[in-house]
Design a protein around this motif. Structure first.
Motif, PDB file in Angstrom:
ATOM      1  N   GLY A  69      21.031 -20.380   4.836  1.00 31.51           N
ATOM      2  CA  GLY A  69      20.349 -21.344   5.699  1.00 31.51           C
ATOM      3  C   GLY A  69      20.388 -20.992   7.162  1.00 31.51           C
ATOM      4  N   ILE A  70      21.100 -19.927   7.517  1.00 28.03           N
ATOM      5  CA  ILE A  70      21.185 -19.505   8.914  1.00 28.03           C
ATOM      6  C   ILE A  70      20.208 -18.348   9.119  1.00 28.03           C
ATOM      7  CG2 ILE A  70      22.681 -18.526  10.690  1.00 28.03           C
ATOM      8  CD1 ILE A  70      25.026 -19.857   9.220  1.00 28.03           C
ATOM      9  N   PRO A  71      19.270 -18.481  10.042  1.00 19.64           N
ATOM     10  CA  PRO A  71      18.294 -17.405  10.248  1.00 19.64           C
ATOM     11  C   PRO A  71      18.913 -16.185  10.915  1.00 19.64           C
ATOM     12  CG  PRO A  71      17.926 -19.176  11.804  1.00 19.64           C
ATOM     13  CD  PRO A  71      18.991 -19.640  10.875  1.00 19.64           C
ATOM     14  N   ASN A  72      18.279 -15.046  10.712  1.00 29.41           N
ATOM     15  CA  ASN A  72      18.691 -13.832  11.399  1.00 29.41           C
ATOM     16  C   ASN A  72      18.256 -13.933  12.862  1.00 29.41           C
ATOM     17  OD1 ASN A  72      19.638 -12.752   9.008  1.00 29.41           O
ATOM     18  ND2 ASN A  72      17.697 -11.732   8.548  1.00 29.41           N
ATOM     19  N   PRO A  73      19.031 -13.386  13.792  1.00 29.38           N
ATOM     20  CA  PRO A  73      18.641 -13.472  15.206  1.00 29.38           C
ATOM     21  C   PRO A  73      17.563 -12.451  15.564  1.00 29.38           C
ATOM     22  CG  PRO A  73      20.750 -12.379  15.001  1.00 29.38           C
ATOM     23  CD  PRO A  73      20.360 -12.821  13.631  1.00 29.38           C
ATOM     24  N   TYR A  87      15.172 -19.932   1.698  1.00 29.81           N
ATOM     25  CA  TYR A  87      14.896 -20.581   2.974  1.00 29.81           C
ATOM     26  C   TYR A  87      13.782 -19.821   3.668  1.00 29.81           C
ATOM     27  CZ  TYR A  87      19.074 -23.525   3.060  1.00 29.81           C
ATOM     28  OH  TYR A  87      20.016 -24.482   2.808  1.00 29.81           O
ATOM     29  N   SER A  88      12.848 -20.546   4.251  1.00 31.55           N
ATOM     30  CA  SER A  88      11.874 -19.916   5.136  1.00 31.55           C
ATOM     31  C   SER A  88      12.238 -20.312   6.559  1.00 31.55           C
ATOM     32  CB  SER A  88      10.444 -20.346   4.792  1.00 31.55           C
ATOM     33  OG  SER A  88      10.299 -21.728   4.966  1.00 31.55           O
ATOM     34  N   HIS A  89      12.365 -19.312   7.410  1.00 25.19           N
ATOM     35  CA  HIS A  89      12.725 -19.515   8.815  1.00 25.19           C
ATOM     36  C   HIS A  89      11.511 -19.122   9.651  1.00 25.19           C
ATOM     37  CE1 HIS A  89      16.876 -20.057   7.590  1.00 25.19           C
ATOM     38  NE2 HIS A  89      16.823 -18.912   6.940  1.00 25.19           N
ATOM     39  N   ASP A  90      10.795 -20.115  10.168  1.00 26.99           N
ATOM     40  CA  ASP A  90       9.589 -19.882  10.964  1.00 26.99           C
ATOM     41  C   ASP A  90       9.971 -19.840  12.437  1.00 26.99           C
ATOM     42  OD1 ASP A  90       7.938 -19.917   8.666  1.00 26.99           O
ATOM     43  OD2 ASP A  90       8.005 -22.102   8.668  1.00 26.99           O
ATOM     44  N   THR A 111      13.313 -24.278   6.458  1.00 31.81           N
ATOM     45  CA  THR A 111      12.977 -25.137   5.324  1.00 31.81           C
ATOM     46  C   THR A 111      13.561 -24.538   4.046  1.00 31.81           C
ATOM     47  OG1 THR A 111      10.895 -25.711   6.395  1.00 31.81           O
ATOM     48  CG2 THR A 111      11.091 -26.259   4.069  1.00 31.81           C
ATOM     49  N   LEU A 112      14.230 -25.386   3.264  1.00 31.84           N
ATOM     50  CA  LEU A 112      14.770 -24.956   1.970  1.00 31.84           C
ATOM     51  C   LEU A 112      13.723 -25.206   0.898  1.00 31.84           C
ATOM     52  CD1 LEU A 112      17.035 -24.183  -0.074  1.00 31.84           C
ATOM     53  CD2 LEU A 112      17.673 -26.586  -0.066  1.00 31.84           C
ATOM     54  N   HIS A 113      13.413 -24.167   0.132  1.00 33.03           N
ATOM     55  CA  HIS A 113      12.511 -24.287  -1.016  1.00 33.03           C
ATOM     56  C   HIS A 113      13.364 -24.150  -2.268  1.00 33.03           C
ATOM     57  CE1 HIS A 113       9.000 -23.940   1.585  1.00 33.03           C
ATOM     58  NE2 HIS A 113       9.692 -23.031   2.244  1.00 33.03           N
ATOM     59  N   ASP A 114      13.560 -25.262  -2.965  1.00 25.94           N
ATOM     60  CA  ASP A 114      14.436 -25.314  -4.127  1.00 25.94           C
ATOM     61  C   ASP A 114      13.576 -25.421  -5.381  1.00 25.94           C
ATOM     62  OD1 ASP A 114      16.467 -25.651  -5.918  1.00 25.94           O
ATOM     63  OD2 ASP A 114      17.051 -27.632  -5.233  1.00 25.94           O
ATOM     64  N   PHE A 115      13.674 -24.448  -6.260  1.00 27.04           N
ATOM     65  CA  PHE A 115      12.906 -24.501  -7.501  1.00 27.04           C
ATOM     66  C   PHE A 115      13.561 -25.503  -8.437  1.00 27.04           C
ATOM     67  CE2 PHE A 115      11.907 -20.218  -5.959  1.00 27.04           C
ATOM     68  CZ  PHE A 115      10.532 -20.374  -5.881  1.00 27.04           C
ATOM     69  N   PRO A 121      12.567 -31.367   4.124  1.00 25.29           N
ATOM     70  CA  PRO A 121      11.502 -31.415   5.127  1.00 25.29           C
ATOM     71  C   PRO A 121      11.679 -30.383   6.239  1.00 25.29           C
ATOM     72  CG  PRO A 121      12.960 -33.297   5.363  1.00 25.29           C
ATOM     73  CD  PRO A 121      13.372 -32.577   4.126  1.00 25.29           C
ATOM     74  N   GLY A 122      12.824 -29.762   6.334  1.00 27.37           N
ATOM     75  CA  GLY A 122      13.035 -28.742   7.348  1.00 27.37           C
ATOM     76  C   GLY A 122      13.819 -29.275   8.531  1.00 27.37           C
TER      77      GLY A 122
END
Length: 129
Positions: A69-73, A87-90, A111-115, A121-122
């Motif tokens: 859940g932590i985005p790359n810098p 997770y999608s990190h926009d 945003t977490l996309h859980d199948f 909601p992000g």
């Protein structure tokens, strides 16, 4: 009477500890090569069990890790996979931070996309390097 009893017990003990050559042993001892083979098979079984338990622990830890859940810098949008979830990190924007603007902070909408359960909601996530 005590000396007779002690002599009797010593005779029994001597009979039990001394094995006659004509008697087969109650438990056959493996030869040198057989012992090595048994030792190798035991070590292989131990390593196989350790690898199986490590892979189970590793797979459950990958699903529970908070680092997904932590985005790359980095200043671009990206995704991170966590087992069946991702997770999608926009990327939204970046700004200088710290004394004299030595650090760069990046702001993402994560945003977490859980199948199976949908998606959250992000949230806005900031990471500085």
């Amino acid at each position: 009477m005590n000396t007779e009893r002690l002599a009797f017990l010593e005779n029994i003990e001597a009979d039990l500890t001394a094995r006659k050559p004509s008697e087969p042993s109650s438990r056959p001892t493996p030869a040198g090569k057989s012992r090595k083979l048994l030792r190798k098979l035991g070590m292989f079984g131990f390593m196989l069990a350790a690898a199986a338990s490590f892979s189970v622990l590793n797979s459950t830890a990958a699903n529970a890790t908070p680092y997904c859940g932590i985005p790359n810098p980095i200043p671009r949008s990206h995704t991170k996979s966590c087992g069946l979830n991702f997770y999608s990190h926009d990327f939204i924007y970046s700004y200088p931070s710290g004394p004299g603007g030595l650090k760069e902070c990046y702001v993402f909408w994560s945003t977490l996309h859980d199948f199976g359960c949908g998606a959250d909601p992000g949230r806005e996530t900031r990471i500085c390097k």
